[in-house]
Write a protein that holds these residues in place. Structure first.
Motif, PDB file in Angstrom:
ATOM      1  N   ARG A 339       0.944  -1.155   0.015  1.00 37.37           N
ATOM      2  CA  ARG A 339       0.022  -0.042  -0.211  1.00 37.37           C
ATOM      3  C   ARG A 339       0.865   1.374   0.074  1.00 37.37           C
ATOM      4  O   ARG A 339       2.149   1.156   0.263  1.00 37.37           O
ATOM      5  CB  ARG A 339      -0.873   0.040   1.383  1.00 37.37           C
ATOM      6  CG  ARG A 339      -1.765  -1.285   1.456  1.00 37.37           C
ATOM      7  CD  ARG A 339      -2.647  -1.457   0.467  1.00 37.37           C
ATOM      8  NE  ARG A 339      -3.702  -0.551   0.177  1.00 37.37           N
ATOM      9  CZ  ARG A 339      -4.845  -0.876   0.889  1.00 37.37           C
ATOM     10  NH1 ARG A 339      -4.886  -2.099   1.720  1.00 37.37           N
ATOM     11  NH2 ARG A 339      -6.077  -0.226   0.733  1.00 37.37           N
ATOM     12  N   THR A 340       0.249   2.284  -0.347  1.00 42.21           N
ATOM     13  CA  THR A 340       1.051   3.545  -0.206  1.00 42.21           C
ATOM     14  C   THR A 340       1.314   4.170   1.137  1.00 42.21           C
ATOM     15  O   THR A 340       1.034   3.577   2.015  1.00 42.21           O
ATOM     16  CB  THR A 340      -0.020   4.694  -0.960  1.00 42.21           C
ATOM     17  OG1 THR A 340      -0.869   4.971  -0.178  1.00 42.21           O
ATOM     18  CG2 THR A 340      -0.365   4.489  -2.349  1.00 42.21           C
ATOM     19  N   VAL A 341       2.400   5.047   1.163  1.00 45.98           N
ATOM     20  CA  VAL A 341       2.781   5.966   2.297  1.00 45.98           C
ATOM     21  C   VAL A 341       1.512   6.512   3.100  1.00 45.98           C
ATOM     22  O   VAL A 341       1.589   6.121   4.255  1.00 45.98           O
ATOM     23  CB  VAL A 341       3.962   6.648   1.925  1.00 45.98           C
ATOM     24  CG1 VAL A 341       4.274   7.607   3.102  1.00 45.98           C
ATOM     25  CG2 VAL A 341       5.319   6.198   1.377  1.00 45.98           C
ATOM     26  N   TRP A 342       0.620   7.301   2.171  1.00 43.99           N
ATOM     27  CA  TRP A 342      -0.271   7.543   2.898  1.00 43.99           C
ATOM     28  C   TRP A 342      -1.231   6.769   3.596  1.00 43.99           C
ATOM     29  O   TRP A 342      -1.774   7.090   4.727  1.00 43.99           O
ATOM     30  CB  TRP A 342      -1.150   8.736   2.201  1.00 43.99           C
ATOM     31  CG  TRP A 342      -1.939   8.202   1.153  1.00 43.99           C
ATOM     32  CD1 TRP A 342      -1.862   8.026  -0.084  1.00 43.99           C
ATOM     33  CD2 TRP A 342      -3.273   8.039   1.276  1.00 43.99           C
ATOM     34  NE1 TRP A 342      -2.731   7.387  -0.776  1.00 43.99           N
ATOM     35  CE2 TRP A 342      -4.060   7.531   0.134  1.00 43.99           C
ATOM     36  CE3 TRP A 342      -4.330   7.835   2.541  1.00 43.99           C
ATOM     37  CZ2 TRP A 342      -5.092   6.956  -0.035  1.00 43.99           C
ATOM     38  CZ3 TRP A 342      -5.547   7.290   2.272  1.00 43.99           C
ATOM     39  CH2 TRP A 342      -6.125   7.163   1.093  1.00 43.99           C
ATOM     40  N   GLU A 343      -1.705   5.667   2.824  1.00 43.91           N
ATOM     41  CA  GLU A 343      -2.342   4.644   3.696  1.00 43.91           C
ATOM     42  C   GLU A 343      -1.852   3.965   4.897  1.00 43.91           C
ATOM     43  O   GLU A 343      -2.615   3.691   5.776  1.00 43.91           O
ATOM     44  CB  GLU A 343      -2.646   3.548   2.742  1.00 43.91           C
ATOM     45  CG  GLU A 343      -3.414   4.142   1.553  1.00 43.91           C
ATOM     46  CD  GLU A 343      -3.803   3.023   0.259  1.00 43.91           C
ATOM     47  OE1 GLU A 343      -4.826   2.416   0.144  1.00 43.91           O
ATOM     48  OE2 GLU A 343      -2.740   2.530  -0.358  1.00 43.91           O
ATOM     49  N   VAL A 366      -3.925  12.729   2.932  1.00 43.49           N
ATOM     50  CA  VAL A 366      -2.270  12.930   2.241  1.00 43.49           C
ATOM     51  C   VAL A 366      -1.551  14.259   2.723  1.00 43.49           C
ATOM     52  O   VAL A 366      -0.501  14.095   2.774  1.00 43.49           O
ATOM     53  CB  VAL A 366      -2.854  13.175   0.801  1.00 43.49           C
ATOM     54  CG1 VAL A 366      -1.354  13.374  -0.154  1.00 43.49           C
ATOM     55  CG2 VAL A 366      -3.249  11.786   0.258  1.00 43.49           C
ATOM     56  N   THR A 369      -0.147  13.344   5.920  1.00 38.24           N
ATOM     57  CA  THR A 369       1.251  12.418   5.663  1.00 38.24           C
ATOM     58  C   THR A 369       2.186  13.282   5.272  1.00 38.24           C
ATOM     59  O   THR A 369       3.391  13.060   5.680  1.00 38.24           O
ATOM     60  CB  THR A 369       0.680  11.408   4.778  1.00 38.24           C
ATOM     61  OG1 THR A 369      -0.348  10.528   5.049  1.00 38.24           O
ATOM     62  CG2 THR A 369       2.056  10.598   4.144  1.00 38.24           C
ATOM     63  N   HIS A 383       2.098   8.986  -2.112  1.00 34.23           N
ATOM     64  CA  HIS A 383       1.570   8.282  -3.050  1.00 34.23           C
ATOM     65  C   HIS A 383       2.452   7.040  -3.570  1.00 34.23           C
ATOM     66  O   HIS A 383       1.942   6.012  -4.064  1.00 34.23           O
ATOM     67  CB  HIS A 383       0.901   8.763  -4.236  1.00 34.23           C
ATOM     68  CG  HIS A 383      -0.149   9.846  -4.004  1.00 34.23           C
ATOM     69  ND1 HIS A 383      -1.405   9.600  -3.795  1.00 34.23           N
ATOM     70  CD2 HIS A 383       0.080  11.202  -4.070  1.00 34.23           C
ATOM     71  CE1 HIS A 383      -1.976  10.898  -3.494  1.00 34.23           C
ATOM     72  NE2 HIS A 383      -1.164  11.569  -3.618  1.00 34.23           N
ATOM     73  N   ASP A 384       3.722   6.899  -2.969  1.00 32.73           N
ATOM     74  CA  ASP A 384       4.598   6.153  -3.341  1.00 32.73           C
ATOM     75  C   ASP A 384       4.194   4.658  -2.625  1.00 32.73           C
ATOM     76  O   ASP A 384       3.756   4.687  -1.350  1.00 32.73           O
ATOM     77  CB  ASP A 384       6.190   6.316  -3.016  1.00 32.73           C
ATOM     78  CG  ASP A 384       6.733   7.584  -3.714  1.00 32.73           C
ATOM     79  OD1 ASP A 384       6.141   7.450  -4.845  1.00 32.73           O
ATOM     80  OD2 ASP A 384       7.590   7.902  -3.274  1.00 32.73           O
ATOM     81  N   VAL A 385       4.443   3.548  -3.178  1.00 32.83           N
ATOM     82  CA  VAL A 385       4.250   2.376  -2.703  1.00 32.83           C
ATOM     83  C   VAL A 385       5.366   1.929  -1.567  1.00 32.83           C
ATOM     84  O   VAL A 385       6.303   1.992  -2.003  1.00 32.83           O
ATOM     85  CB  VAL A 385       4.070   1.174  -3.720  1.00 32.83           C
ATOM     86  CG1 VAL A 385       3.768  -0.344  -3.125  1.00 32.83           C
ATOM     87  CG2 VAL A 385       2.727   1.531  -4.581  1.00 32.83           C
ATOM     88  N   THR A 388       8.516  -0.155  -2.549  1.00 36.34           N
ATOM     89  CA  THR A 388       9.335   0.654  -3.202  1.00 36.34           C
ATOM     90  C   THR A 388      10.442   1.260  -2.795  1.00 36.34           C
ATOM     91  O   THR A 388      11.483   1.991  -3.097  1.00 36.34           O
ATOM     92  CB  THR A 388       8.950   1.358  -4.432  1.00 36.34           C
ATOM     93  OG1 THR A 388       8.254   2.551  -3.921  1.00 36.34           O
ATOM     94  CG2 THR A 388       7.863   0.606  -5.195  1.00 36.34           C
TER      95      THR A 388
END
Length: 500
Positions: A339-343, A366, A369, A383-385, A388
């Motif tokens: 999942r993304t950073v914000w999630e 967001v 975050t 929004h980066d996973v 990664t």
């Protein structure tokens, strides 16, 4: 090879990438002796044991096993148990070639073969009991019994007493005297330096892959000699910048706390505005103390206060009391890597706690975050996973997730494990900021230097009890290593128990 040697190794070299784990190591194991191998984590002990046992090939050097030792060979009891928890004691003792009758396991024959070894170890168990139902100490002794049933000429014990209570340690020491009396060579890998001075006929010390004490007689070395050989000369005491804890009721209180098989009569507090470390060998109980504060361990006795409330009975209750928990295994417990950073950063505060009643918009999550990632200097966007990101930035995401809850109590388990020196320095600065902002910080780390850098004081755990507390000029890596491994200072004097 000397006539008394059952196993000898000369000039062993082993590298992993650009790191040399062993650099010209020699060791000789003689029949009828306990030979202790000691050194800090990362000194090369595990690599040496794997080479001696034949499970790892060296890059250079030789290992020779005496002709008279080849029939029984080498048996290794590792620190990490290799038992099958769903199988019985009987099945674990004879995993490969058990006695059979009419094609089935001959329970009578196995029990007759096992009974003398179990009695020798003082292990009074029903051999039909699943191993997973035994206390940890009995599981450790079962593993040792399995090795002894092979009748080895060389026995390697890797941290055999880390999970054993005092009575079981005494039994094991009696067994070792019996085994060496039969001419068996025992390589005894341990962090407990008192055991070394009490048990070992010879001692070898490793530091950074090199031998710093080579097969010296155990009677000729004391705890200060061993600590110096492990760590080198003690640096001058650093001038520590002390913090002033916030006055008022402490956010964390443990009084006479007991966790069956883990903690005994543990008492300590953590005040707002201070960083308190907990340290010990594997199974010493320091991590169980963290689990109590986080609502992840059942307490059988004593009083627990967290965030002005009673004992949290789950991690969710602990979070609602103001606790943030940053685990050591970030990928298993700390992150949703797909999942993304914000999630990830909003998962606890808004999804688990449900603060505000109504979930904010995605844009608001967001934005929050971005504030956190800027504060933590995280190299990655909302929004980066997470998968990664680098390991250090993943660890920052874990920390950001908990900082979003505005915690009053921060519990850190190996907070900088696997990160580079730059990220480590950044995270240490963040911990200092949290304490300066009035948070109570409780931290465990296998890196003694980290504890001395981060903490105002460190509580030392040995076999489920707090045996000492270090602070101020006494909080050095040398003092801490001696306290963890022996319950003493490097000069051999006793540490006072916390609260004395």
């Amino acid at each position: 090879m000397d006539g008394d040697d059952l196993l000898s190794a000369r000039d062993l070299v082993k590298s992993y990438g650009g790191v040399r784990a062993l650099d010209g190591v020699d060791i000789r194991l003689r029949g009828g002796e306990v030979h202790a191998l000691v050194g800090e984590n990362g000194a090369g002990k595990s690599t040496l044991v794997r080479i001696l046992s034949g499970s790892l090939a060296p890059d250079g050097g030789t290992v020779r096993l005496a002709e008279r030792a080849r029939a029984g060979g080498i048996a290794v009891v590792s620190q990490e148990l290799s038992l099958f928890p769903d199988l019985s004691v009987r099945e674990n003792l004879f995993p490969r070639h058990p006695p059979r009758r009419f094609g089935l396991l001959d329970r009578g024959a196995t029990d007759r073969a096992a009974r003398p070894v179990l009695a020798e170890l003082g292990l009074d168990v029903d051999t039909g009991t699943p191993v997973g139902e035994l206390p940890l100490a009995d599981q450790q002794l079962t593993e040792i019994a399995r090795a002894l049933l092979r009748q080895p000429r060389v026995l390697v014990l890797d941290e055999p007493t880390s999970a054993l209570p005092a009575a079981a340690v005494d039994r094991l020491e009696r067994v070792l005297r019996t085994l060496t009396g039969r001419g068996i060579a025992v390589l005894y890998v341990t962090h407990f330096l008192r055991e070394v001075t009490r048990l070992a006929q010879r001692v070898t010390v490793l530091r950074d892959g090199r031998v710093t004490l080579a097969g010296v007689r155990g009677a000729e070395v004391g705890v200060p000699d061993l600590v110096k050989a492990m760590l080198g000369a003690a640096p001058p005491p650093s001038v520590r910048r002390g913090r002033t804890p916030v006055q008022g009721p402490p956010p964390v209180v443990l009084a006479g706390v007991c966790v069956p098989g883990r903690l005994t009569d543990v008492t300590f507090t953590v005040r707002a505005g201070e960083v308190v470390g907990v340290a010990g060998l594997q199974g010493a109980g320091h991590l169980d103390a963290l689990a109590v504060v986080c609502g992840r361990a059942a307490v059988s006795a004593g009083r627990v206060g967290v965030g002005g409330r009673g004992r949290p009975r789950s991690l969710r209750e602990a979070v609602r009391a103001g606790v943030a928990f940053v685990p050591s295994d970030r990928k298993r417990y700390g992150l949703m890597t797909d999942r993304t950073v914000w999630e990830n950063t909003t998962a606890v505060d808004w999804l688990a706690l449900g603060r505000g009643g109504v979930l904010p918009s995605r844009a608001e999550l967001v934005r929050r975050t971005e504030e956190l990632t800027t504060r933590l200097r995280l190299r990655g966007g909302p929004h980066d996973v997470v998968a990664t990101l680098s390991g250090g930035n993943q660890q920052k995401v874990v920390l950001a997730k908990w900082l979003a809850t505005d915690p009053r109590i921060v519990v850190l388990d190996d907070p900088t494990r696997g990160v580079d020196v730059g990220v480590r320095a950044e995270m240490h600065a963040i911990v200092g900021e949290l304490a300066a902002g009035g948070a109570a910080v409780l931290v465990a780390s296998g890196d003694l230097a980290e504890l001395t850098e981060l903490c105002d004081r460190v509580l030392v755990f040995v076999r489920g009890r707090i045996t000492g507390e270090l602070s101020g000029p006494r909080l050095t890596e040398h003092e801490l290593a001696a306290a963890i491994q022996t319950g003493t200072r490097p000069d051999g004097t006793e540490h006072a128990a916390a609260g004395d």
